[in-house]
Scaffold this active site. Structure first.
Site, PDB file in Angstrom:
ATOM      1  N   GLU A 280     -15.510  20.325  14.803  1.00  0.00           N
ATOM      2  CA  GLU A 280     -13.724  20.997  16.168  1.00  0.00           C
ATOM      3  C   GLU A 280     -14.229  21.624  17.027  1.00  0.00           C
ATOM      4  OE1 GLU A 280     -16.044  24.733  14.310  1.00  0.00           O
ATOM      5  OE2 GLU A 280     -15.683  22.235  12.741  1.00  0.00           O
TER       6      GLU A 280
ATOM      7  N   CYS B  81     -21.691  21.332   8.653  1.00  0.00           N
ATOM      8  CA  CYS B  81     -23.107  22.324   7.489  1.00  0.00           C
ATOM      9  C   CYS B  81     -24.005  22.417   6.349  1.00  0.00           C
ATOM     10  CB  CYS B  81     -21.834  23.695   8.638  1.00  0.00           C
ATOM     11  SG  CYS B  81     -23.036  24.728   9.082  1.00  0.00           S
ATOM     12  N   PHE B  82     -22.549  23.456   5.935  1.00  0.00           N
ATOM     13  CA  PHE B  82     -23.222  24.214   4.765  1.00  0.00           C
ATOM     14  C   PHE B  82     -23.369  22.187   4.359  1.00  0.00           C
ATOM     15  CE2 PHE B  82     -22.686  26.282   0.945  1.00  0.00           C
ATOM     16  CZ  PHE B  82     -24.185  26.514   0.323  1.00  0.00           C
TER      17      PHE B  82
ATOM     18  N   HIS C 295     -19.914  21.733  14.268  1.00  0.00           N
ATOM     19  CA  HIS C 295     -19.296  21.463  14.102  1.00  0.00           C
ATOM     20  C   HIS C 295     -19.096  21.163  14.943  1.00  0.00           C
ATOM     21  CE1 HIS C 295     -19.886  25.854  11.872  1.00  0.00           C
ATOM     22  NE2 HIS C 295     -20.689  25.427  11.575  1.00  0.00           N
TER      23      HIS C 295
ATOM     24  N   ASN D 174     -24.165  26.638  13.461  1.00  0.00           N
ATOM     25  CA  ASN D 174     -24.458  28.290  13.339  1.00  0.00           C
ATOM     26  C   ASN D 174     -25.107  27.375  11.613  1.00  0.00           C
ATOM     27  OD1 ASN D 174     -23.887  30.834  12.378  1.00  0.00           O
ATOM     28  ND2 ASN D 174     -22.354  30.700  11.556  1.00  0.00           N
TER      29      ASN D 174
END
Length: 399
Positions: free
Chosen positions: A371, A270-271, A369, A312
């Site tokens: 996870e 992500c980031f 993500h 996200n």
């Protein structure tokens, strides 16, 4: 005729959602009563709302749930991804009248109210989502109780004064204050330094289940802090998910370039994916309305397999989707040859870059993500890939 059950007798205050372009939606208060502002985004997950609320990546965002019924399974202590709810506001159509799950310990609204999260219910979330898809993510405010009766122009002015997500540096607001260690489950195979840019608790938990001792460090960690992990240095480095604009993360990018220069195996999500892109010399940009939810289709270009993934993010890496390329030199840093890079994963909805793979360095990342609590789990193999990367690196050092 018997009277209605007590749980049906809910007297909610009036509430209104106001977008920065002037459109408004009226409903009823849900959670705390008051006022909140943030970036309006929509999440397409039909479940996992507790994980969404406690995901630090949602910091300063007003989350619109596209699924109509929210709160059916209540809330519990096991499904929280961090120490608190991070969303700025919460928008639902039909809140559950009461939770129905053997795991439920309290209602979702109890959590929202106890933590002061202002929400709104009774909103036509389909119309709101269509509006955001057409116009793009924008600032929004939720006003309930007496605030809901103020003149629309006054409420719109409050929203328009709120800070934008572009240019926002938020990792320092959500990161851990102190380093901590998540011990490996069973025998320790590797030690990893995980830089917390907004990490979810399930991430080090899953690493630990792979035999990794995870040292979680604050977002402000230096390269020296990373090298000090475990006494002799980590076997790998991980950059987590997190909120904000990657263009503001110059310090984190500089540290990551030092990790790449040292040839320490690296994995980012992500980031962390956006920061790897910047470290390699690519740009980043803001998506029109982002990807959020647990049903986003992504293709692994190495295998051709399609994964259903949890997302996200509102920003993405600007890298070519064609054949492998040389990592461009970053004009803002010392020029370093990081060799060949390719886009490893791509979103099938809009061709957005969803992963990067360095072919001459032990480094890779994905925009989603793996996870994925509460699911899906199609991308769990990415943790195995990190194990392989560290194993190969360790064996190479021994040779």
């Amino acid at each position: 005729m018997s009277s209605a059950p007590a749980y049906l007798d809910i007297d909610r205050a009036d509430a209104v959602l106001v977008l920065e372009d002037g459109r408004s939606f009226r409903g009823q208060a849900y959670g705390a009563t008051g006022q909140t502002v943030g970036e309006a985004v929509f999440s397409t997950g039909m479940t996992g709302y507790q994980e969404t609320l406690t995901d630090p990546s949602y910091h300063r965002q007003v989350v619109v749930m596209t699924a109509p019924h929210i709160g059916n399974t209540g809330a519990n202590a096991e499904d929280e991804e961090s120490r608190r709810i991070w969303v700025a506001g919460y928008v639902v159509r039909d809140p559950a009248l009461r939770p129905s799950s053997w795991r439920s310990q309290r209602s979702l609204e109890d959590d929202l109210r106890d933590q002061g999260v202002v929400g709104i219910s009774g909103v036509d979330t389909r119309a709101l989502t269509r509006h955001l898809r057409e116009r793009g993510a924008m600032r929004a405010g939720i006003f309930s109780g007496e605030r809901a009766e103020l003149p629309p122009a006054e409420l719109a002015a409050v929203v328009q004064r709120a800070p934008r997500m572009s240019g926002a540096a938020l990792a320092a607001e959500v990161t851990t204050a102190e380093p901590y260690v998540v011990p490996a489950v069973g025998d320790r195979r590797f030690t990893v330094a995980a830089v917390d840019l907004g990490i979810k608790s399930m991430t080090p938990t899953l690493m630990a289940q792979h035999g990794i001792e995870v040292h979680v460090l604050p977002a402000t960690a230096s390269f020296e802090d990373i090298r000090a992990v475990g006494g002799s240095g980590p076997d790998g480095v991980f950059f987590s998910n997190g909120p904000g604009d990657p263009a503001t993360a110059d310090q984190e990018v500089a540290v990551l370039r030092q990790v790449l220069d040292a040839r320490i195996p690296f994995f980012g999500i992500c980031f962390g994916n956006q920061l790897l892109g910047r470290a390699l010399g690519f740009g980043t940009y803001k998506l029109k309305y982002g990807h959020r939810g647990i049903n986003q289709p992504v293709m692994d270009r190495r295998t051709g397999k399609v994964e259903v993934t949890a997302h996200n993010h509102g920003f993405a890496v600007d890298a070519p989707l064609g054949a492998e390329v040389r990592a461009p030199s970053d004009a803002a840093a010392e020029p370093t040859d990081y060799g060949r890079v390719r886009v490893s994963h791509v979103c099938l909805n809009d061709d957005v870059v969803e992963g990067l793979e360095c072919l001459d360095l032990p480094a890779y990342s994905v925009q989603y993500h793996p996870e994925a609590a509460a699911g899906p789990h199609d991308a769990a193999y990415l943790f195995d890939r990190f194990i392989t990367l560290m194993t190969d690196s360790t064996e190479g050092d021994r040779a």
